[in-house]
Design an enzyme around this catalytic site. Structure first.
Site, PDB file in Angstrom:
ATOM      1  N   TYR A   1       0.862  -1.180   0.000  1.00  0.00           N
ATOM      2  CA  TYR A   1       0.000   0.000   0.000  1.00  0.00           C
ATOM      3  C   TYR A   1       0.904   1.237   0.000  1.00  0.00           C
ATOM      4  CZ  TYR A   1      -4.307   2.567   0.766  1.00  0.00           C
ATOM      5  OH  TYR A   1      -5.367   3.415   0.619  1.00  0.00           O
TER       6      TYR A   1
ATOM      7  N   LYS B   1      -5.927  -2.078  -1.365  1.00  0.00           N
ATOM      8  CA  LYS B   1      -6.967  -2.030  -0.343  1.00  0.00           C
ATOM      9  C   LYS B   1      -7.510  -3.435  -0.065  1.00  0.00           C
ATOM     10  CE  LYS B   1      -8.369   1.999   1.421  1.00  0.00           C
ATOM     11  NZ  LYS B   1      -7.335   2.986   1.168  1.00  0.00           N
TER      12      LYS B   1
END
Length: 580
Positions: free
Chosen positions: A110, A183
């Site tokens: 991420y 995500k």
């Protein structure tokens, strides 16, 4: 519909899987493939003899090998590429590695590394498990969703982006699909959401990024970003198709531009189960930090004076949730909003008709006349220093993207009037932070209560070591998604977002100087479970839960997917008779 390569048996949440294919095809399905961990008996029954090295390696040995390979990758982007390949080969091993080293690997899968991967998407392209929808072919939306091979009860979450507002790098066109995949990884590693029950979706509406438009390798639509009525019609067509194909799925909006994020959320929030992480997830984690800080001071939220420096999607989302929490303490919405001062690039948001502000900012517009007696540096533009000088805020929240905005003069002025100021430089990546924790601690003599958007190491000042809280949305959205899935909520209400924030804050107990305002990302599974229980209970109270909560703690625990190799069953007969 063609026969699926495997079926997850009902009620087991991945603990047992029926295998519907044979031979080398199994090694091409990440959820089935366990590589050298297949036992000799499994290899015989599944037709894998001779297709793998002779030695059987249990999951723990594979984990050691994978982590060693990860550490040997020379750069963050090379580490990302290795993990991407692992995820596409072996679902269980990837998530086991991520779960056991979450604080170390999360910045790779991420932010911040995901930003580099997004910018290299077209050059580094490999097969991506996602759905690509093009505004030039709106008639193919429903067929594209169905092509995923998932049925109406198979998907809990659609993670959707149009890639206009990728954090720190802006419009990235079709490459924004990787933010959805990042995500998804955190939903599973942190929240235990089954990876098979989520589907990343990119809405390709073109791009205004001239570098991409002039790149022969760019894989998205090669025209300017479509806006206006045609854009709205495309989003609406997607929503209608999504409800038809996956009627129980929550739609998670991700990294939409400021002009669309609030608008789309407000357009659909009463029609379907929908959530915007940039608006609501950010709001919840920041509100949790504010509540923890206010509690540590022995004060009430309704007694604070709050400055939001950067009244964009995230900043106003934070303000909206804090207003809701103040209303729960007895204030009216108008009274609560009177405790906020918001700034944009034009300075203080006011009702001055000569200044243009977005619709979602207007509820926080101050009356121009109230600043008549202020001492200001530039009468034509009321800036942050002017607001701090005249308001004496107790909470300063930065979502401006302007590095160094929280100057020494501003911070010292704030600290001169507040014993323990709450100061949150939330802009990220690190180079965009409004101030560093070390600066804030020095300028306030260690009195500031701090949360940041980017990760910072501990700071030592006069013998006290300060652990810096990171206001990471991963503390909220995985648990929220899990809670929604557990109770099969038909909507995500404001009360459910507030419940998530309270749940995170409830895990913080500040007893000694230097403690963090937020839980550690190392504890994300416990945090996510706590959030999920609170969200599901609130959904039931709000009347939007589709499944009764007979034992919410057990229901949440049972729903959390674990990265372990499941029992494999083979054939169409009684599943209890052919466990491998």
């Amino acid at each position: 519909m063609a026969k699926r390569p495997y079926d997850v048996l009902p009620g087991d949440h991945g603990a047992r899987i029926r295998v519907n294919i044979h031979g080398s095809y199994i090694l091409r399905v990440p959820r089935l493939n366990r590589g050298t961990a297949f036992t000799h008996d499994e290899r015989v029954q599944l037709g894998l003899e001779g297709l793998l090295p002779e030695r059987v390696t249990p999951l723990e040995g594979q984990l050691h090998r994978a982590y060693t390979r990860f550490l040997r990758a020379a750069t963050p982007l090379e580490k990302y590429a290795y993990l991407q390949g692992l995820r596409d080969r072996n679902t269980v091993l990837f998530y086991r590695l991520l779960s056991e080293h979450l604080d170390e690997i999360m910045p790779i899968v991420y932010t911040p590394t995901i930003g580099d991967a997004i910018q290299e998407f077209s050059l580094w392209f490999q097969q991506v498990n996602a759905v690509f929808l093009a505004i030039d072919a709106p008639d193919r939306i429903e067929a594209s969703l169905r092509a995923s091979g998932k049925g109406p009860d198979d998907i809990d979450m659609l993670i959707v982006t149009d890639s206009e507002g990728i954090l720190g790098i802006g419009d990235q066109g079709v490459g924004g699909v990787l933010i959805c995949i990042g995500k998804k990884s955190l939903y599973t590693a942190a929240g235990g959401v089954d990876p098979d029950r989520m589907l990343p979706v990119v809405l390709d509406v073109g791009t205004d990024n001239l570098k991409l438009l002039n790149d022969d390798l760019y894989l998205g639509l090669r025209h300017a970003r479509v806006r206006g009525e045609r854009y709205d019609a495309f989003v609406d067509a997607f929503v209608q198709a999504a409800q038809a194909v996956f009627p129980h799925a929550m739609v998670h909006w991700e990294d939409f531009g400021a002009s669309n994020a609030h608008r789309i959320l407000n357009r659909y929030r009463d029609e379907l189960c929908t959530f915007n992480d940039d608006v609501q997830g950010t709001a919840a984690v920041v509100a949790a930090a504010v509540m923890a800080g206010v509690s540590a001071k022995g004060e009430r939220l309704r007694d604070q004076r709050i400055v939001i420096s950067g009244a964009g999607t995230a900043g106003i989302g934070v303000a909206d949730l804090l207003v809701d929490l103040m209303v729960s303490e007895g204030l009216t919405p108008e009274e609560a909003r009177s405790l906020f001062w918001a700034t944009s690039s034009r300075g203080l948001v006011t009702d001055d008709p000569h200044l243009r502000f977005r619709d979602f900012q207007r509820p926080y517009a101050r009356v121009v006349a109230e600043t008549d007696g202020w001492t200001v540096d530039e009468p034509a533009r009321i800036g942050l220093a002017d607001i701090v000088r005249n308001v004496h805020p107790t909470v300063l929240i930065g979502t401006s993207g302007q590095p160094g905005l929280f100057s020494e003069a501003v911070v010292r002025d704030m600290a001169a009037h507040v014993d323990r100021p709450l100061i949150f430089p939330l802009s990220n990546p690190t180079v965009l932070a409004e101030a560093t924790p070390g600066q804030l601690i020095e300028w306030t003599d260690g009195r500031a209560l701090i949360a940041t958007g980017s990760p910072f190491g501990p700071v030592t000042h006069e013998g006290v070591t300060y652990t810096v809280a990171q206001a990471n949305n991963a503390l909220v959205f995985p648990g929220l998604g899990l809670g929604v899935a557990v109770c099969r909520a038909s909507r995500v209400t404001d009360h459910m977002i507030a419940a998530a924030a309270r749940a995170v804050a409830s895990l913080v107990h500040l007893r000694t100087p230097g403690q963090s305002l937020l839980p550690s990302v190392r504890d994300l599974r416990r945090v996510s479970a706590t959030v999920a229980i609170a969200v599901a209970r609130q959904a039931e109270l709000d009347g939007v839960a589709g499944v009764p909560l007979t034992d919410p703690v057990q229901q949440v625990f049972d729903r959390m997917w674990q990265p372990v190799y499941p029992e494999l069953l083979f054939g169409d007969d009684d599943p209890t008779s052919q466990v491998l």
